[in-house]
Scaffold this motif. Structure first.
Motif, PDB file in Angstrom:
ATOM      1  N   HIS A  23      10.203   6.620  -7.084  1.00  7.36           N
ATOM      2  CA  HIS A  23       9.648   7.690  -6.230  1.00  7.36           C
ATOM      3  C   HIS A  23       8.339   7.378  -5.871  1.00  7.36           C
ATOM      4  N   HIS A  24       7.395   6.867  -6.592  1.00  5.56           N
ATOM      5  CA  HIS A  24       6.016   6.663  -6.148  1.00  5.56           C
ATOM      6  C   HIS A  24       5.924   6.016  -4.894  1.00  5.56           C
ATOM      7  N   LEU A  25       6.881   5.161  -4.634  1.00  6.92           N
ATOM      8  CA  LEU A  25       6.917   3.985  -3.277  1.00  6.92           C
ATOM      9  C   LEU A  25       7.644   4.858  -2.094  1.00  6.92           C
ATOM     10  N   HIS A  26       8.001   6.272  -2.396  1.00  6.59           N
ATOM     11  CA  HIS A  26       8.331   6.952  -1.065  1.00  6.59           C
ATOM     12  C   HIS A  26       7.360   7.552  -0.188  1.00  6.59           C
ATOM     13  N   THR A  27       6.453   6.427   0.370  1.00  8.19           N
ATOM     14  CA  THR A  27       5.455   6.870   1.149  1.00  8.19           C
ATOM     15  C   THR A  27       5.799   6.082   2.616  1.00  8.19           C
ATOM     16  N   PRO A  28       5.161   6.416   3.599  1.00  8.38           N
ATOM     17  CA  PRO A  28       5.491   5.896   4.982  1.00  8.38           C
ATOM     18  C   PRO A  28       5.163   4.513   4.751  1.00  8.38           C
ATOM     19  N   MET A  29       4.104   3.935   4.337  1.00 12.01           N
ATOM     20  CA  MET A  29       3.974   2.504   4.255  1.00 12.01           C
ATOM     21  C   MET A  29       5.169   1.828   3.733  1.00 12.01           C
ATOM     22  N   TYR A  30       5.687   2.216   2.654  1.00 14.06           N
ATOM     23  CA  TYR A  30       6.732   1.545   2.006  1.00 14.06           C
ATOM     24  C   TYR A  30       7.991   1.880   2.470  1.00 14.06           C
ATOM     25  N   PHE A  31       8.273   2.976   3.392  1.00 16.32           N
ATOM     26  CA  PHE A  31       9.245   3.392   4.170  1.00 16.32           C
ATOM     27  C   PHE A  31       9.579   2.026   5.186  1.00 16.32           C
TER      28      PHE A  31
END
Length: 308
Positions: free
Chosen positions: A53-61
């Motif tokens: 869930h730490h990667l649930h950011t715009p960049m990783y999206f």
């Protein structure tokens, strides 16, 4: 089947690597390694972004969308190139040829737009970090991703539906896959409108997004130069430099094929240039964008710890 002076071609013969028989083994091995690396690298990125869930950011999206695109794009052409590598009669029916060409075009076009969106995301993150979460909110990210897919489908449909080609018996495509320029070269009907459509579409899908990416990275470079720490500047420049290298390979190879006069194109040269954006970029993207990233490495360690 004869229609007037034209012949209705029902299938196409793909030459691929068959005019270089001594290179078949090497080519097969390289494509197989490239495809497996594409599957493994992009599949891992999609899994890790979904898992942590730490990667649930715009960049990783956007990175997960890029990985999904690259998975599909590689799968649209590389397995067929492998199957046909040692085949004596690598034929494809007209409908199979058209479907493969349309899918590859749509995926490549979506990637052109997505790379530009990702550059915009980085500009906002670096130039205006305090407003980043406001500007790049969830609905905006979904809308931008959907817009890249939608625009790609519309432009591909326009290109494919404008094809009104007649063939005079020639059905040999000097390529690894069904590719629009190779198909147009076989036609004995007037193809000036098709070539114009490809050129106009290329302006919107290649030149404008690539220009936008370059301007974005100039802005990023200006923001990076304001970073006081030398180590921070070096890290930011090395990351941006590797991103820009892969983007330039992708856009540069496609521009060199689609934006030059077709009278000056060489079929042998074009089919090997297509390897850069069709096979090399989908393999390199996860390595350059994600797998060297500390957040992704952290997510991998978490997965390994859970499995242990």
């Amino acid at each position: 089947v004869v229609m007037g002076n034209a012949t209705a071609v029902l299938e196409f013969l793909l030459i691929g690597i068959s005019n270089y028989p001594e290179l078949r083994g090497t080519f097969f091995t390289l494509v197989l390694i490239t495809y497996l690396s594409t599957l493994l690298g992009n599949g891992l990125i999609i899994f890790l972004i979904h898992f942590d869930h730490h990667l649930h950011t715009p960049m990783y999206f956007f990175l997960s969308h890029l990985s999904f695109l690259d998975l599909c794009y590689g799968t649209a052409s590389m397995p067929q190139a492998l199957v046909h590598c040692f085949s004596t009669h690598p034929y494809l029916s007209y409908s199979q040829c058209l479907i493969q060409m349309s899918v590859s075009l749509a995926l490549a076009t979506a990637e052109c737009f997505l790379l530009a969106i990702m550059a915009y995301d980085r500009v906002v993150a670096i130039s205006n970090p305090l407003r980043y979460t406001v500007v790049m909110n969830g609905p905006m990210c979904v809308w931008l991703a959907a817009a890249s897919w939608g625009a790609a489908l519309v432009l591909t449909a326009m290109l494919v539906l404008s094809l009104r080609l007649h063939f005079c018996g020639a059905n040999v495509i000097n390529h690894f896959v069904c590719e629009i320029l190779s198909l147009i070269k076989l036609a004995c009907s007037d193809t000036r409108l098709n070539e114009l459509m490809i050129y106009i579409t290329g302006i919107f899908t290649l030149l404008l997004p690539f220009g936008f990416v370059l301007l974005s990275y100039i802005q990023i470079a200006a923001a990076v130069l304001r970073i006081r720490s030398a180590q921070g500047r070096f890290k930011a420049f090395s990351t941006c430099g590797s991103h820009l290298m892969v983007v330039t390979i992708f856009y540069g190879a496609a521009i060199s094929m689609y934006m030059k006069p077709q009278s000056k194109s060489s079929p042998d040269q074009d089919k090997f240039v297509s390897v850069f954006y069709g096979a090399l970029t989908p393999m390199l993207n996860p390595l350059i964008y994600s797998l060297r990233n500390k957040d992704v490495k952290g997510a991998m360690r978490k997965v390994m710890a859970k499995r242990a």
